[in-house]
Write an enzyme that holds these catalytic residues in place. Structure first.
Site, PDB file in Angstrom:
ATOM      1  CB  THR A   3      -1.418  12.579   4.364  1.00 35.36           C
ATOM      2  OG1 THR A   3      -2.134  12.045   5.445  1.00 35.36           O
ATOM      3  CG2 THR A   3      -0.934  14.046   4.799  1.00 35.36           C
ATOM      4  NE  ARG A   4      -8.761  12.933   0.646  1.00 30.58           N
ATOM      5  CZ  ARG A   4      -8.396  12.330  -0.419  1.00 30.58           C
ATOM      6  NH1 ARG A   4      -7.749  11.115  -0.093  1.00 30.58           N
ATOM      7  NH2 ARG A   4      -8.655  12.506  -1.654  1.00 30.58           N
ATOM      8  CD  GLU A  35      -5.690  -1.878  -4.111  1.00 32.56           C
ATOM      9  OE1 GLU A  35      -5.958  -2.741  -3.473  1.00 32.56           O
ATOM     10  OE2 GLU A  35      -5.879  -1.637  -5.360  1.00 32.56           O
ATOM     11  CG  ASP A  87       3.424   2.575   3.494  1.00 30.91           C
ATOM     12  OD1 ASP A  87       2.501   2.883   4.167  1.00 30.91           O
ATOM     13  OD2 ASP A  87       3.778   1.598   3.204  1.00 30.91           O
ATOM     14  CG  ASP A 115       2.569   8.427  17.820  1.00 30.11           C
ATOM     15  OD1 ASP A 115       3.119   7.678  17.210  1.00 30.11           O
ATOM     16  OD2 ASP A 115       2.404   9.747  17.532  1.00 30.11           O
ATOM     17  CE  LYS A 135       5.310  11.304  16.962  1.00 30.83           C
ATOM     18  NZ  LYS A 135       4.028  11.521  16.442  1.00 30.83           N
TER      19      LYS A 135
END
EC number: 3.6.1.66
Length: 204
Positions: free
Chosen positions: A9-10, A42, A71, A157, A177
């Site tokens: 992830t970025r 993708e 994901d 959120d 959380k």
């Protein structure tokens, strides 16, 4: 020396969330921002699992680093499961969190309180450069608020109020959380697998 674990992830907020949950493991957590550029993957799968596996496997091969990919998405019952796998791009390919939240509120504007049920889903895939992959999943049920609540977190959120609470994910203390969230649940399941990898390496 800590072993590198790449988070595919970025999103720095997501990296910080994972760092908090996995902090007791002897891994050096990296994000895609911390390594030389690798091709974007993708996410064209029809399920959370398909997307997570594809992202983990291709990123691990491209980076030659053990890779964890997730994901995640919001499944809203009144919208027949939408936005689902399209959660990050619900309002369009370049949509930001605010635009996605606004579209969700508009889609539910005529839905009664008791019908605003939803769940967050997370599938995590762990892949090594050789292509070996394992998956786990987690979920958290709740309701969609009628207005944004809180400024913390990311994604949906501010709109998601988990069952048993009167605060949104964006209002809850991160430690709370992380214990109840879909991602937190999935990470709890992946931790023993990561611990086993570390234990096997310690023996070699």
């Amino acid at each position: 020396m800590s072993r590198n674990l790449l988070i595919a992830t970025r999103n720095n907020k997501k990296k910080l969330e994972l760092l908090e949950i996995l902090k007791d493991l002897d891994f050096n957590l990296l994000s895609l921002n911390d390594i030389p550029p690798v091709p974007d993957v993708e996410e064209d799968g029809l399920t959370f699992s398909e997307n997570a596996v594809k992202k983990a496997v291709l990123t691990a091969k491209a980076s030659n680093i053990l890779t964890l990919a997730d994901d995640s998405g919001l499944v809203v019952n009144a919208l027949d499961g939408a936005p689902g796998v399209f959660s990050a791009r619900f309002a369009g390919p370049q949509a930001d969190d605010e635009q996605n939240n606004q579209k969700l509120l508009q889609a539910l504007q005529n839905i009664a309180d008791h019908e605003r049920t939803a769940r967050f889903v997370c599938v995590i895939a762990l892949a090594d450069p050789a292509g070996t992959v394992q998956t786990v999943s987690g979920s958290c049920t709740g309701m969609i608020a009628k207005t944004r609540q809180g400024e913390a977190g990311f994604g949906y959120d501010p709109l998601f109020v988990p069952d048993g609470f009167d605060k949104s994910f964006a209002e809850l203390d991160p430690s709370v959380k992380n214990k109840i969230s879909h991602r937190g649940q999935a990470l709890l399941k992946i931790k023993p697998i990561l611990e086993e990898i570390l234990a096997m390496e310690a023996k070699t």
